[in-house]
Design an enzyme around this catalytic site. Structure first.
Site, mmCIF file in Angstrom:
data_model
loop_
_atom_site.group_PDB
_atom_site.id
_atom_site.type_symbol
_atom_site.label_atom_id
_atom_site.label_comp_id
_atom_site.label_asym_id
_atom_site.label_seq_id
_atom_site.Cartn_x
_atom_site.Cartn_y
_atom_site.Cartn_z
ATOM 1 N N LYS A 182 -2.214 -1.542 -3.898
ATOM 2 C CA LYS A 182 -2.987 -0.356 -3.835
ATOM 3 C C LYS A 182 -2.082 0.987 -3.977
ATOM 4 O O LYS A 182 -1.354 0.780 -3.109
ATOM 5 C CB LYS A 182 -3.742 -0.639 -2.273
ATOM 6 C CG LYS A 182 -4.660 0.579 -2.144
ATOM 7 C CD LYS A 182 -5.075 0.480 -0.816
ATOM 8 C CE LYS A 182 -6.144 1.755 -0.466
ATOM 9 N NZ LYS A 182 -6.414 1.851 0.817
ATOM 10 N N LYS A 191 0.955 -1.199 -0.113
ATOM 11 C CA LYS A 191 0.033 -0.063 -0.057
ATOM 12 C C LYS A 191 0.890 1.288 -0.093
ATOM 13 O O LYS A 191 1.692 1.442 0.900
ATOM 14 C CB LYS A 191 -1.044 -0.079 1.142
ATOM 15 C CG LYS A 191 -1.669 1.293 1.361
ATOM 16 C CD LYS A 191 -2.767 1.171 2.338
ATOM 17 C CE LYS A 191 -3.456 2.416 2.664
ATOM 18 N NZ LYS A 191 -4.570 2.387 3.902
HETATM 19 C C1 PBG Z 1 -7.243 3.305 5.535
HETATM 20 C C2 PBG Z 1 -7.764 3.201 4.169
HETATM 21 C C3 PBG Z 1 -7.558 4.075 3.046
HETATM 22 C C4 PBG Z 1 -8.161 3.593 1.924
HETATM 23 C C5 PBG Z 1 -8.641 2.191 2.268
HETATM 24 N N1 PBG Z 1 -8.208 2.079 3.592
HETATM 25 C C6 PBG Z 1 -7.130 5.587 3.176
HETATM 26 C C7 PBG Z 1 -5.655 5.902 3.641
HETATM 27 O O1 PBG Z 1 -4.692 5.194 3.836
HETATM 28 O O2 PBG Z 1 -5.537 7.140 4.132
HETATM 29 C C8 PBG Z 1 -8.241 4.204 0.683
HETATM 30 C C9 PBG Z 1 -9.163 3.928 -0.278
HETATM 31 C C10 PBG Z 1 -9.549 4.764 -1.300
HETATM 32 O O3 PBG Z 1 -8.777 5.750 -1.620
HETATM 33 O O4 PBG Z 1 -10.374 4.294 -2.219
HETATM 34 N N2 PBG Z 1 -8.255 2.803 6.424
#
Ligand code: PBG
Length: 330
Positions: free
Chosen positions: A254, A200
């Site tokens: 991601k 991520k």
């Molecule tokens: C954190 C989380 C995020 C997303 C999914 N889980 C946001 C972040 O890391 O700030 C992002 C998903 C998206 O942008 O569609 N709980």
């Protein structure tokens, strides 16, 4: 060589094109992210993500039934709690927003739809970071890795007891998969799969989500825990390797579209490991905005985007278009 070789020969007729096509999207491998909030009869539009809403539990149940009716694989739940605090207590309560939502949805859909829960704290903490904070050095506050692991296990068990089918940790803490696996196994949940947000990135494409989930960090950013977009691609492979050793069952990359190269490398290096890709909020919003302006044809641009994610090697796709795609493909 030309004129013997003519690649157009297989392109003239739609039936021939379909015959030799390799990449196919399948609705049962799509996952629809949904946002749940306290209240009744609420569908609060998310401005930055047209077509998406913060839903109260009764409305969430209706939406889940719609997803199940369309044959979508599952939903991914994000909770927006009534109250936030320093540690994110709502996330660790058997009476918190996600626990209540999971029970209600499972009651309504049974085994016809997977309910996956996002395991993280940014929506639940008043500071908006994904764990508990510590003053790492004078004046520098940062997420404290190991105490956060204890809370991640508490949150995971809340989701497991509520009846979640899969738990999906997104906080990028070191050791989180191992901690969750041990915690689940010790409490009788050795059968419950973990879908790890293994790779991520600290991405600007999460912008619209943070409005949707009310989870933007009040100060600073997430670069001390999420990956550097410019890091060597091998770092992504190390993250995957560690998560698999710690017990991850499904791994995720991601965002999706800006990281197709990473999806490809993970899929080639870990053939046989189920791989998911998250087509995130920013990917959704920018295409949606262009479509609403008449600059792009939404349906064909979305299907082309998801085809590229599939072709790169992701079998499972998390996307805010899951319902639309199911409609388009039926
Ligand atoms: C954190 C989380 C995020 C997303 C999914 N889980 C946001 C972040 O890391 O700030 C992002 C998903 C998206 O942008 O569609 N709980």
């Amino acid at each position: 060589m030309f004129p013997i070789q003519r690649l157009r020969r297989l392109r003239y007729e739609p039936r021939v094109r379909a015959l030799v096509r390799e990449t196919r999207l399948s609705v049962e491998r799509l996952i629809m992210p949904l946002f749940v909030r306290p209240g009744n009869n609420l569908r609060v539009p998310i401005n930055s993500m047209p077509g998406n809403f913060q839903l109260s539990i009764d409305e969430l149940v209706k939406e889940a039934v719609e997803c199940s009716r369309r044959g979508i694989g599952g939903i991914l739940l994000f909770g927006i709690p009534e109250t936030k605090d320093a540690v994110g207590s709502d996330a660790m309560s058997d009476n918190g927003i996600v626990a209540n939502a999971v029970r209600a949805v499972k009651d309504a859909v049974g085994d016809s739809l997977l309910v996956i829960t996002d395991v993280c704290f940014c929506e639940y903490t008043e500071h908006g970071h994904c764990g508990v904070l510590t003053e790492r050095r004078a004046g520098v506050w940062d997420v404290d890795n190991d105490p956060t692991l204890d809370n991640i296990v508490r949150q995971t068990l809340v989701h497991a007891r509520a009846g979640a089918d899969i738990v999906a940790p997104s906080g990028m803490m070191d050791g989180m998969i191992g901690a969750m696996r041990r915690g689940l196994d010790a409490d009788g949940f050795s059968y419950l799969p973990i879908m790890s947000y293994a790779v991520k990135y600290a991405s600007s494409f999460y912008g619209p989500f943070r409005e949707a989930a009310e989870s933007a960090p009040k100060s600073g950013n997430r670069r001390s825990y999420q990956m550097d977009p410019a890091a060597a691609a091998e770092q992504a492979l190390r993250e995957v390797a560690l998560d698999l050793e710690e017990g991850a069952d499904i791994v995720m990359v991601k965002p999706a579209l800006p990281y197709l190269d990473i999806i490809r490398q993970v899929s080639e290096n870990y053939a046989g490991v189920p791989l998911a890709a998250y087509n995130v909020s920013g990917e959704y919003s920018m295409l949606k905005a262009a479509a609403q302006n008449g600059w792009l044809d939404e349906k064909s641009a979305v299907i082309e985007s998801l085809t590229s994610i599939t072709r790169a090697g992701a079998g499972i796709i998390l996307t805010y278009w899951a319902k639309d795609i199911a409609d388009w493909m039926s």
